[in-house]
Design a protein around this motif. Sequence first.
Motif, PDB file in Angstrom:
ATOM      1  N   ASP A  53       0.851  -1.179   0.000  1.00  0.00           N
ATOM      2  CA  ASP A  53       0.000   0.000   0.000  1.00  0.00           C
ATOM      3  C   ASP A  53       0.891   1.235   0.000  1.00  0.00           C
ATOM      4  O   ASP A  53       2.067   1.173   0.376  1.00  0.00           O
ATOM      5  N   ALA A  54       0.337   2.372  -0.374  1.00  0.00           N
ATOM      6  CA  ALA A  54       1.100   3.612  -0.342  1.00  0.00           C
ATOM      7  C   ALA A  54       1.306   4.116   1.084  1.00  0.00           C
ATOM      8  O   ALA A  54       2.141   4.992   1.323  1.00  0.00           O
ATOM      9  N   ASN A 104      -5.271  -2.854   5.698  1.00  0.00           N
ATOM     10  CA  ASN A 104      -6.087  -2.541   4.530  1.00  0.00           C
ATOM     11  C   ASN A 104      -5.235  -2.302   3.291  1.00  0.00           C
ATOM     12  O   ASN A 104      -5.514  -1.416   2.487  1.00  0.00           O
ATOM     13  N   GLY A 105      -4.172  -3.088   3.139  1.00  0.00           N
ATOM     14  CA  GLY A 105      -3.324  -2.944   1.967  1.00  0.00           C
ATOM     15  C   GLY A 105      -4.105  -3.155   0.687  1.00  0.00           C
ATOM     16  O   GLY A 105      -4.784  -4.160   0.529  1.00  0.00           O
ATOM     17  N   GLN A 106      -4.001  -2.211  -0.260  1.00  0.00           N
ATOM     18  CA  GLN A 106      -4.838  -2.266  -1.461  1.00  0.00           C
ATOM     19  C   GLN A 106      -4.391  -3.310  -2.469  1.00  0.00           C
ATOM     20  O   GLN A 106      -5.212  -3.880  -3.182  1.00  0.00           O
ATOM     21  N   TYR A 107      -3.071  -3.570  -2.546  1.00  0.00           N
ATOM     22  CA  TYR A 107      -2.527  -4.389  -3.631  1.00  0.00           C
ATOM     23  C   TYR A 107      -2.153  -5.772  -3.091  1.00  0.00           C
ATOM     24  O   TYR A 107      -1.364  -5.900  -2.156  1.00  0.00           O
ATOM     25  N   LEU A 108      -2.731  -6.816  -3.692  1.00  0.00           N
ATOM     26  CA  LEU A 108      -2.499  -8.183  -3.241  1.00  0.00           C
ATOM     27  C   LEU A 108      -1.895  -9.016  -4.364  1.00  0.00           C
ATOM     28  O   LEU A 108      -2.398  -8.994  -5.496  1.00  0.00           O
ATOM     29  N   PHE A 109      -0.837  -9.758  -4.047  1.00  0.00           N
ATOM     30  CA  PHE A 109      -0.198 -10.654  -5.010  1.00  0.00           C
ATOM     31  C   PHE A 109       0.026 -12.008  -4.333  1.00  0.00           C
ATOM     32  O   PHE A 109       0.637 -12.071  -3.260  1.00  0.00           O
ATOM     33  N   ALA A 110      -0.463 -13.075  -4.942  1.00  0.00           N
ATOM     34  CA  ALA A 110      -0.142 -14.426  -4.473  1.00  0.00           C
ATOM     35  C   ALA A 110       1.120 -14.870  -5.204  1.00  0.00           C
ATOM     36  O   ALA A 110       1.177 -14.837  -6.440  1.00  0.00           O
ATOM     37  N   ILE A 111       2.155 -15.266  -4.448  1.00  0.00           N
ATOM     38  CA  ILE A 111       3.444 -15.594  -5.067  1.00  0.00           C
ATOM     39  C   ILE A 111       3.889 -16.984  -4.659  1.00  0.00           C
ATOM     40  O   ILE A 111       3.478 -17.520  -3.620  1.00  0.00           O
ATOM     41  N   ASP A 112       4.749 -17.584  -5.498  1.00  0.00           N
ATOM     42  CA  ASP A 112       5.328 -18.882  -5.151  1.00  0.00           C
ATOM     43  C   ASP A 112       6.701 -18.662  -4.520  1.00  0.00           C
ATOM     44  O   ASP A 112       7.129 -17.529  -4.278  1.00  0.00           O
ATOM     45  N   GLU A 113       7.426 -19.771  -4.273  1.00  0.00           N
ATOM     46  CA  GLU A 113       8.696 -19.670  -3.548  1.00  0.00           C
ATOM     47  C   GLU A 113       9.772 -18.917  -4.330  1.00  0.00           C
ATOM     48  O   GLU A 113      10.740 -18.414  -3.762  1.00  0.00           O
ATOM     49  N   SER A 114       9.592 -18.795  -5.642  1.00  0.00           N
ATOM     50  CA  SER A 114      10.578 -18.060  -6.442  1.00  0.00           C
ATOM     51  C   SER A 114      10.180 -16.605  -6.667  1.00  0.00           C
ATOM     52  O   SER A 114      10.837 -15.880  -7.411  1.00  0.00           O
ATOM     53  N   GLY A 115       9.086 -16.182  -6.031  1.00  0.00           N
ATOM     54  CA  GLY A 115       8.632 -14.812  -6.177  1.00  0.00           C
ATOM     55  C   GLY A 115       7.770 -14.552  -7.390  1.00  0.00           C
ATOM     56  O   GLY A 115       7.385 -13.406  -7.645  1.00  0.00           O
ATOM     57  N   PHE A 164       9.338  -0.488  -0.821  1.00  0.00           N
ATOM     58  CA  PHE A 164       9.813  -0.873  -2.152  1.00  0.00           C
ATOM     59  C   PHE A 164       9.440   0.223  -3.142  1.00  0.00           C
ATOM     60  O   PHE A 164       8.417   0.889  -2.995  1.00  0.00           O
ATOM     61  N   ARG A 165      10.262   0.388  -4.172  1.00  0.00           N
ATOM     62  CA  ARG A 165       9.970   1.337  -5.248  1.00  0.00           C
ATOM     63  C   ARG A 165       9.436   0.593  -6.462  1.00  0.00           C
ATOM     64  O   ARG A 165       9.946  -0.468  -6.833  1.00  0.00           O
ATOM     65  N   HIS A 166       8.387   1.170  -7.044  1.00  0.00           N
ATOM     66  CA  HIS A 166       7.827   0.595  -8.256  1.00  0.00           C
ATOM     67  C   HIS A 166       8.784   0.823  -9.420  1.00  0.00           C
ATOM     68  O   HIS A 166       9.353   1.910  -9.575  1.00  0.00           O
ATOM     69  N   GLN A 167       8.989  -0.213 -10.239  1.00  0.00           N
ATOM     70  CA  GLN A 167       9.977  -0.163 -11.316  1.00  0.00           C
ATOM     71  C   GLN A 167       9.669   0.933 -12.331  1.00  0.00           C
ATOM     72  O   GLN A 167      10.582   1.568 -12.868  1.00  0.00           O
ATOM     73  N   VAL A 168       8.412   1.170 -12.626  1.00  0.00           N
ATOM     74  CA  VAL A 168       8.050   2.108 -13.695  1.00  0.00           C
ATOM     75  C   VAL A 168       7.816   3.513 -13.159  1.00  0.00           C
ATOM     76  O   VAL A 168       8.422   4.484 -13.614  1.00  0.00           O
ATOM     77  N   SER A 169       6.943   3.641 -12.169  1.00  0.00           N
ATOM     78  CA  SER A 169       6.565   4.977 -11.692  1.00  0.00           C
ATOM     79  C   SER A 169       7.547   5.553 -10.685  1.00  0.00           C
ATOM     80  O   SER A 169       7.579   6.768 -10.480  1.00  0.00           O
ATOM     81  N   GLY A 170       8.328   4.697 -10.028  1.00  0.00           N
ATOM     82  CA  GLY A 170       9.220   5.160  -8.983  1.00  0.00           C
ATOM     83  C   GLY A 170       8.518   5.460  -7.677  1.00  0.00           C
ATOM     84  O   GLY A 170       9.140   5.896  -6.700  1.00  0.00           O
ATOM     85  N   GLU A 171       7.220   5.196  -7.620  1.00  0.00           N
ATOM     86  CA  GLU A 171       6.452   5.445  -6.401  1.00  0.00           C
ATOM     87  C   GLU A 171       6.857   4.449  -5.319  1.00  0.00           C
ATOM     88  O   GLU A 171       7.163   3.286  -5.602  1.00  0.00           O
ATOM     89  N   THR A 172       6.838   4.910  -4.080  1.00  0.00           N
ATOM     90  CA  THR A 172       7.192   4.044  -2.959  1.00  0.00           C
ATOM     91  C   THR A 172       5.960   3.331  -2.432  1.00  0.00           C
ATOM     92  O   THR A 172       4.912   3.950  -2.199  1.00  0.00           O
ATOM     93  N   PHE A 173       6.087   2.023  -2.241  1.00  0.00           N
ATOM     94  CA  PHE A 173       5.034   1.210  -1.643  1.00  0.00           C
ATOM     95  C   PHE A 173       5.590   0.508  -0.410  1.00  0.00           C
ATOM     96  O   PHE A 173       6.775   0.161  -0.357  1.00  0.00           O
ATOM     97  N   PHE A 174       4.724   0.284   0.557  1.00  0.00           N
ATOM     98  CA  PHE A 174       5.106  -0.421   1.778  1.00  0.00           C
ATOM     99  C   PHE A 174       4.445  -1.792   1.765  1.00  0.00           C
ATOM    100  O   PHE A 174       3.241  -1.908   1.507  1.00  0.00           O
ATOM    101  N   ALA A 175       5.250  -2.827   2.020  1.00  0.00           N
ATOM    102  CA  ALA A 175       4.771  -4.194   1.837  1.00  0.00           C
ATOM    103  C   ALA A 175       4.878  -5.012   3.117  1.00  0.00           C
ATOM    104  O   ALA A 175       5.772  -4.816   3.942  1.00  0.00           O
ATOM    105  N   ALA A 176       3.931  -5.952   3.277  1.00  0.00           N
ATOM    106  CA  ALA A 176       3.940  -6.946   4.352  1.00  0.00           C
ATOM    107  C   ALA A 176       3.623  -8.292   3.723  1.00  0.00           C
ATOM    108  O   ALA A 176       3.063  -8.364   2.622  1.00  0.00           O
ATOM    109  N   LEU A 177       3.993  -9.354   4.403  1.00  0.00           N
ATOM    110  CA  LEU A 177       3.711 -10.706   3.922  1.00  0.00           C
ATOM    111  C   LEU A 177       2.636 -11.343   4.782  1.00  0.00           C
ATOM    112  O   LEU A 177       2.658 -11.250   6.007  1.00  0.00           O
TER     113      LEU A 177
END
Length: 658
Positions: A226-227, A235-246, A299-312
């Motif tokens: 989330d930003a 209430n993180g807006q962005y959700l990604f399900a990932i495997d062990e290799s990311g 983390f910084r987004h590769q394209v926009s350069g915007e900063t996002f904060f992430a949790a697992l």
Amino acid sequence: MTTQLAQRRHIDAVLNYAEDDSSVDASPGTELIGRSWKRCIQEYGLDPSRPRSARIVTQQTLREHQDSVDEFLNVARAGVEQLYAMIAHLGYVLLLTDHRGITVQYLGDRRSDRRLRQAGLYLGADWSEQYAGTCAVGTCIQEQQALTCHRVDHFDATHISLTCTSAPIRDPSGNLLAVLDISALDSPQARHSQTFALNLTQLYARMIEDAYFLRKYRNQVIFRCDASREFVQVNGQYLFAIDESGRIEASNSAGRSLISETPVPDSDEGVLDLTQVFECQLQDIWSIPFDQDDQVRAFRHQVSGETFFAALIQPRVAAPKPIDSETNSASERVPRLDALAADDPVMRRTLSLAKRLRNRDVGLLILGETGTGKEVLARAIHDSSHRSKRAFVAVNCAAIPESLIESELFGYVAGAFTGARSKGMRGLIQQADGGTLFLDEIGDMPLQLQTRLLRVLAEGEILPIGADAPIRVNCRVIAATHQDLGRLIERGDFRADLYYRLNGASLRLPPLRQRADRQHVIQTVLENLVAGGTFPEVGLRGDAVSALLAYEWPGNIRQLVNALTFAEATCEGGQITANDLPEECVSDRMPPVADQMVDNDNEQDPLLDALRACQWNISEVARHFDVSRPTVYRWMDRQGIALPRFLGNRGGSGQERD
């Protein structure tokens, strides 16, 4: 302006706009609505001058639509009910449709039931644009975006008093799964009056979508960002399900919007990993729970350069087994007791205390409404204690006649009184020697018996009727009541000294309506009935679960057992639906589908039409609607439809045709 005049003007406006007649001011509310009007006329062949009555699918068709989204309905239930609680007092109803526009869940005010049915705001209604014309649900499906269809935005002139707001809900692959809609029969003229309704509907659609995503991928690692650092955990807006290799296996709608900005190398075949979306290495992702105290990393987004904060969010794993000890701590696993609850705070405290005291000989007093499972808890405490190999003797003090309760409890010797057994009888207290004596409804025990019971507890001895010498007994006493013993003591109906002797510790059982783990209780009761051979294995469909969770359960778990037993006997195909439940379980919040299909104020009454077509053969009508005969009779009674008198003259039977 009269309603008829307003409708005629609306019809002219739609036709003129579709014909591009610039001489008439016929602009719709938005460009999106204008596109829909043109589709209705040019692609679907709809005629605004010929309004169409609401179309309700058959019971069987509705069941098929509900079955196809059953898992989703179970997840969406909480969000749907929470949203409805916020908007009901404002005159809104709530519809949840599948991706084809069929209403699979509905919450509305029964006091406006007639108008809502006529408008099509009820269960089983078809709100596809191809049939209903421009409307919030159908146009949301076609445009794939949230929108408000306000009053004259509607294609059908009979809908121009309605305001409807819809938002799409997508599955983890991005496909349209459902549409969330809130609608009102009457509203202010101004379109901007619905701005808040649009924002609220979008918010809850997103919440439901994310809850479904988390449910589908509960066994995988979820990268949530989330930003805002402060909000990402809750209430993180962005959700990604990932495997062990990311590698990203799925994402929610917000997550897909970030991915869409990221170029995908041809060699990846359209599949990305997080290191291509954010500026990071794989180890940066897996170290999130350990690097910072709040378990959040930037983390910084590769394209926009915007900063996002992430949790697992870690996948579900079995809880580690605690180290065996003799401390009987509250966290120790005790299967018989742990099985009585899932995650209810009151039950958690009750079971924690029960675990600590199960091997102590202190008296226990279980308090709770009738049917909350007081005897079940008492038996679980006994079975989990060092007395488990001896008898558990249950006595219902309210069920034994007062003239017999003394002999039943204390027993008697041979010849103690007329009618006594020749060899005497061991009383229930003596039968519980070495085990547990459970005194249910202790508040109904007569005062003179209370005195004798107090002596047993104080001295550990009983004196059977007619005996000369007392007999030593060693049993643990667990008592239970639904009454207020303090009030009984004030009235002089219960001994205070007995109360304090019994009440070494109090265990409170919450009523079923207040339990946070009601769904667990419902499923457990059903599984126990199947395992015990009460009936064959059956399942609960989502609409039945919703109805059971919404009901108040004045009879608590005992009433739940009866309701499920009834439902199993009436269901078909090995699956219980809301229509199979006892009427009292669905009448408050979820009226049976076909109850909403009949309306004698409407010239086209499906029930009356079916009765006439089947020549008043109730069995044929029941088969037509895919319901039981008693249900048809109930609908007839509610609609005031009586069997024609001439039927009583057929064959002299005086009965309706079957």
